[in-house]
Structures are given as C-alpha cells and as structure tokens.
Design a protein around this motif. Structure first.
Motif, PDB file in Angstrom:
ATOM      1  N   ARG A  23       0.823  -1.219   0.000  1.00 56.33           N
ATOM      2  CA  ARG A  23       0.000   0.000   0.000  1.00 56.33           C
ATOM      3  C   ARG A  23       0.851   1.261   0.000  1.00 56.33           C
ATOM      4  NH1 ARG A  23      -1.924   4.238   0.143  1.00 56.33           N
ATOM      5  NH2 ARG A  23      -3.925   4.983   0.962  1.00 56.33           N
ATOM      6  N   PHE A  24       1.941   1.260   0.769  1.00 56.78           N
ATOM      7  CA  PHE A  24       2.748   2.469   0.918  1.00 56.78           C
ATOM      8  C   PHE A  24       4.112   2.383   0.228  1.00 56.78           C
ATOM      9  CE2 PHE A  24      -0.236   2.595   4.458  1.00 56.78           C
ATOM     10  CZ  PHE A  24      -0.675   3.913   4.419  1.00 56.78           C
ATOM     11  N   GLY A  25       4.424   1.233  -0.355  1.00 56.53           N
ATOM     12  CA  GLY A  25       5.698   1.090  -1.047  1.00 56.53           C
ATOM     13  C   GLY A  25       6.889   0.937  -0.115  1.00 56.53           C
ATOM     14  N   PHE A  26       6.627   0.520   1.127  1.00 60.88           N
ATOM     15  CA  PHE A  26       7.705   0.320   2.095  1.00 60.88           C
ATOM     16  C   PHE A  26       8.336  -1.059   1.889  1.00 60.88           C
ATOM     17  CE2 PHE A  26       6.225   3.291   5.786  1.00 60.88           C
ATOM     18  CZ  PHE A  26       6.188   4.358   4.892  1.00 60.88           C
ATOM     19  N   PHE A  27       9.617  -1.166   2.226  1.00 60.91           N
ATOM     20  CA  PHE A  27      10.273  -2.466   2.192  1.00 60.91           C
ATOM     21  C   PHE A  27       9.780  -3.295   3.371  1.00 60.91           C
ATOM     22  CE2 PHE A  27      13.879  -5.195   3.563  1.00 60.91           C
ATOM     23  CZ  PHE A  27      13.863  -6.058   2.476  1.00 60.91           C
ATOM     24  N   ASN A  28       9.411  -4.540   3.104  1.00 65.58           N
ATOM     25  CA  ASN A  28       8.935  -5.441   4.152  1.00 65.58           C
ATOM     26  C   ASN A  28      10.136  -6.180   4.728  1.00 65.58           C
ATOM     27  OD1 ASN A  28       7.574  -7.167   5.828  1.00 65.58           O
ATOM     28  ND2 ASN A  28       6.242  -8.033   4.257  1.00 65.58           N
ATOM     29  N   LEU A  29      10.603  -5.715   5.867  1.00 64.26           N
ATOM     30  CA  LEU A  29      11.808  -6.269   6.482  1.00 64.26           C
ATOM     31  C   LEU A  29      11.477  -7.535   7.265  1.00 64.26           C
ATOM     32  CD1 LEU A  29      14.865  -5.756   7.094  1.00 64.26           C
ATOM     33  CD2 LEU A  29      14.097  -4.685   9.214  1.00 64.26           C
ATOM     34  N   ASN A  30      12.032  -8.649   6.831  1.00 58.13           N
ATOM     35  CA  ASN A  30      11.828  -9.929   7.504  1.00 58.13           C
ATOM     36  C   ASN A  30      13.065 -10.210   8.348  1.00 58.13           C
ATOM     37  OD1 ASN A  30      11.601 -12.593   8.279  1.00 58.13           O
ATOM     38  ND2 ASN A  30      10.882 -13.321   6.296  1.00 58.13           N
ATOM     39  N   SER A  31      12.975  -9.931   9.643  1.00 55.97           N
ATOM     40  CA  SER A  31      14.146 -10.112  10.509  1.00 55.97           C
ATOM     41  C   SER A  31      14.581 -11.569  10.559  1.00 55.97           C
ATOM     42  CB  SER A  31      13.853  -9.600  11.922  1.00 55.97           C
ATOM     43  OG  SER A  31      12.776 -10.308  12.507  1.00 55.97           O
ATOM     44  N   GLY A  32      13.612 -12.483  10.436  1.00 49.43           N
ATOM     45  CA  GLY A  32      13.954 -13.899  10.457  1.00 49.43           C
ATOM     46  C   GLY A  32      14.882 -14.285   9.322  1.00 49.43           C
ATOM     47  N   ALA A  33      14.750 -13.605   8.180  1.00 49.13           N
ATOM     48  CA  ALA A  33      15.614 -13.904   7.040  1.00 49.13           C
ATOM     49  C   ALA A  33      17.070 -13.589   7.369  1.00 49.13           C
ATOM     50  CB  ALA A  33      15.164 -13.102   5.821  1.00 49.13           C
ATOM     51  N   PHE A  34      17.293 -12.569   8.186  1.00 52.51           N
ATOM     52  CA  PHE A  34      18.663 -12.210   8.555  1.00 52.51           C
ATOM     53  C   PHE A  34      19.284 -13.283   9.450  1.00 52.51           C
ATOM     54  CE2 PHE A  34      17.248  -8.321   6.820  1.00 52.51           C
ATOM     55  CZ  PHE A  34      18.366  -7.562   6.502  1.00 52.51           C
ATOM     56  N   TYR A  35      18.473 -13.855  10.333  1.00 56.98           N
ATOM     57  CA  TYR A  35      18.990 -14.939  11.171  1.00 56.98           C
ATOM     58  C   TYR A  35      19.273 -16.182  10.329  1.00 56.98           C
ATOM     59  CZ  TYR A  35      17.964 -12.162  15.277  1.00 56.98           C
ATOM     60  OH  TYR A  35      17.972 -11.165  16.217  1.00 56.98           O
ATOM     61  N   ARG A  36      18.458 -16.392   9.316  1.00 55.50           N
ATOM     62  CA  ARG A  36      18.713 -17.514   8.412  1.00 55.50           C
ATOM     63  C   ARG A  36      19.995 -17.275   7.610  1.00 55.50           C
ATOM     64  NH1 ARG A  36      14.205 -20.872   7.525  1.00 55.50           N
ATOM     65  NH2 ARG A  36      12.381 -20.224   8.727  1.00 55.50           N
ATOM     66  N   ALA A  37      20.192 -16.034   7.178  1.00 54.42           N
ATOM     67  CA  ALA A  37      21.419 -15.709   6.448  1.00 54.42           C
ATOM     68  C   ALA A  37      22.635 -15.867   7.358  1.00 54.42           C
ATOM     69  CB  ALA A  37      21.346 -14.289   5.900  1.00 54.42           C
ATOM     70  N   ALA A  38      22.474 -15.511   8.624  1.00 54.21           N
ATOM     71  CA  ALA A  38      23.567 -15.699   9.582  1.00 54.21           C
ATOM     72  C   ALA A  38      23.887 -17.184   9.721  1.00 54.21           C
ATOM     73  CB  ALA A  38      23.179 -15.112  10.938  1.00 54.21           C
ATOM     74  N   ALA A  39      22.852 -18.018   9.699  1.00 52.80           N
ATOM     75  CA  ALA A  39      23.065 -19.466   9.773  1.00 52.80           C
ATOM     76  C   ALA A  39      23.823 -19.959   8.543  1.00 52.80           C
ATOM     77  CB  ALA A  39      21.723 -20.187   9.896  1.00 52.80           C
ATOM     78  N   VAL A  40      23.492 -19.413   7.370  1.00 56.68           N
ATOM     79  CA  VAL A  40      24.215 -19.768   6.144  1.00 56.68           C
ATOM     80  C   VAL A  40      25.696 -19.427   6.302  1.00 56.68           C
ATOM     81  CG1 VAL A  40      24.527 -19.206   3.696  1.00 56.68           C
ATOM     82  CG2 VAL A  40      22.219 -19.521   4.619  1.00 56.68           C
ATOM     83  N   LYS A  41      25.967 -18.236   6.833  1.00 53.81           N
ATOM     84  CA  LYS A  41      27.354 -17.805   7.043  1.00 53.81           C
ATOM     85  C   LYS A  41      28.084 -18.771   7.972  1.00 53.81           C
ATOM     86  CE  LYS A  41      30.930 -14.993   7.165  1.00 53.81           C
ATOM     87  NZ  LYS A  41      31.732 -14.624   5.976  1.00 53.81           N
ATOM     88  N   ILE A  42      27.447 -19.142   9.061  1.00 53.76           N
ATOM     89  CA  ILE A  42      28.071 -20.038  10.043  1.00 53.76           C
ATOM     90  C   ILE A  42      28.344 -21.408   9.431  1.00 53.76           C
ATOM     91  CG2 ILE A  42      27.683 -21.260  12.215  1.00 53.76           C
ATOM     92  CD1 ILE A  42      25.954 -18.748  13.033  1.00 53.76           C
ATOM     93  N   LEU A  43      27.355 -21.949   8.737  1.00 58.15           N
ATOM     94  CA  LEU A  43      27.508 -23.279   8.142  1.00 58.15           C
ATOM     95  C   LEU A  43      28.574 -23.275   7.050  1.00 58.15           C
ATOM     96  CD1 LEU A  43      23.734 -24.281   7.920  1.00 58.15           C
ATOM     97  CD2 LEU A  43      25.422 -25.115   9.570  1.00 58.15           C
ATOM     98  N   ASP A  44      28.598 -22.214   6.243  1.00 58.95           N
ATOM     99  CA  ASP A  44      29.585 -22.135   5.159  1.00 58.95           C
ATOM    100  C   ASP A  44      30.999 -21.921   5.683  1.00 58.95           C
ATOM    101  OD1 ASP A  44      27.574 -22.484   3.361  1.00 58.95           O
ATOM    102  OD2 ASP A  44      27.635 -20.458   2.516  1.00 58.95           O
ATOM    103  N   SER A  45      31.111 -21.297   6.843  1.00 59.03           N
ATOM    104  CA  SER A  45      32.439 -20.975   7.378  1.00 59.03           C
ATOM    105  C   SER A  45      33.167 -22.211   7.895  1.00 59.03           C
ATOM    106  CB  SER A  45      32.318 -19.949   8.508  1.00 59.03           C
ATOM    107  OG  SER A  45      31.691 -20.529   9.647  1.00 59.03           O
ATOM    108  N   GLY A  46      32.402 -23.261   8.195  1.00 58.37           N
ATOM    109  CA  GLY A  46      33.021 -24.490   8.663  1.00 58.37           C
ATOM    110  C   GLY A  46      33.468 -24.463  10.110  1.00 58.37           C
TER     111      GLY A  46
END
Length: 212
Positions: A23-46
C-alpha cells in the motif's frame, strides 16, 4: 520511516506487514531472514557450531545488504538458500545467542536508516526499533488465533492441538531471556479478535497517514 509491528503468534502480523509494504511502497523487512542468512554464514564458514565464540565471530565478519529488495550475504544473493531444512534448524538455534541478536539488530537498524520499511516480529517496537515512527501491537484471543490457523487448512493438527501449541508459543515468547514479547508503552494496541482484515488495514492506514 519505520513502521514496527509486534504481537503473538497467529495474530496476522505478516499479512498486515505485507499489505503496508504494498500500500505504501515500504520495504517489508523480515528479521527472520537475517537470522537464516547468519546461519548460512556459520555453516559455510566451517566453524565448530558448538563453539559459541567461533559462531559469533563468523556472524561478526558477515556483510548483510538489501539490493533490489533481496537479501545479500557477503555480496551474494542468498534468498534461495534461506528455506532449506538445514538452515531452518540452524537458525532456530543460533538466533537464541544473545550476541548474535545484538549483531543482527545492528544490521537491521543500519538498513532502516536508508529506506522506508515495515518490520514485524516479537521485539520490533521494544528492542530493535524503539524509536519507530509508528508502533503497533496486534493482539487477538488464543481461541480466535487458533481458529484462524485451523481454517487455513494447512495444518494436520486438530483445533485443540493448535490452541495448545499457540499457548505454549506465547509462554516461550513472553519469557525469553532476550527479545521477549512485550507491549511498548507508546505502541497502539489493536485487538483484532472481532475485526476483519479489511478493518485492520483501515485502522493501520489511519495510523500511518497521521504520521506522513
């Protein structure tokens, strides 16, 4: 401008946030996605995932960015990797680490300083964005939330099982060591128990337009 929405499970936060975004053109920030991305970083780092210091250091070294409304990790679009079972399981564990929550919250605030966004969760109005322009706490009775979820037809649970699950989730969310579910003193509380989505949208629109 930040519109922050908190509330218990099954109250319709995601639907309202998506509607505000459209309705307002705002970005829908999904904080959970950032925690998932952090998990990707951790898993990839070994790193040893049982070594909390190593896990935290891995997240500290990560670069999170939003480009064309997609989440990038260290310069790479990771949207397609965020919903795998491995990442889902890992993120639920790592997101409970207090220092990781602080790191992610810092990234969320940095991104919010550059764009208009709506953010929903459990501690958006109280911890992540305490200075948000508009703060909304959506609520509804447990029985209403359970019935809504049951009527979606996406769960194999009985209505009673869904209601019990919601009660247990509410208890956990309200008793977390960090980021527990609370009502901010300056949040507008909307009890949606007897409201349609259209009525909720109308009330939310009034709140946002009053600020714009």
């Amino acid at each position: 401008m930040v519109v922050a929405i908190d509330g218990p499970a099954g109250v319709g936060k995601s639907s309202v946030a998506q509607w505000i975004s459209e309705r307002f053109g705002f970005f829908n920030l999904n904080s959970g996605a950032f925690y998932r991305a952090a998990a990707v970083k951790i898993l990839d780092s070994g790193v040893d995932t049982l070594n909390e210091d190593a896990v935290v250091d891995a997240v500290k070294s990560a670069a999170f960015d939003i480009i064309d409304k997609r989440l990038y990790l260290d310069g790479t679009d990771v949207e397609e990797r965020l919903r795998t079972p491995e990442v889902d399981k890992a993120s639920s564990v790592f997101s409970s680490i207090v220092e990781i929550r602080h790191i992610i919250n810092g990234h969320l605030r940095r991104i919010a300083s550059t764009i208009n966004l709506v953010a929903e969760g459990r501690d958006m109005t109280t911890v992540v964005f305490p200075d948000a322009a508009v703060k909304i706490y959506l609520d509804a009775s447990v029985s209403v939330r359970a019935m809504r979820r049951f009527n979606q037809g996406s769960s194999s649970q009985t209505l009673g099982e869904i209601e019990l699950s919601i009660r247990e989730r509410d208890h956990r969310d309200r008793n977390k060591k960090e980021g527990s579910l609370l009502i901010a003193d300056d949040a507008v509380v909307l009890d949606t128990s007897t409201l349609t989505l259209a009525q909720v949208y109308e009330k939310v629109t009034e709140l946002i337009k009053a600020y714009l």
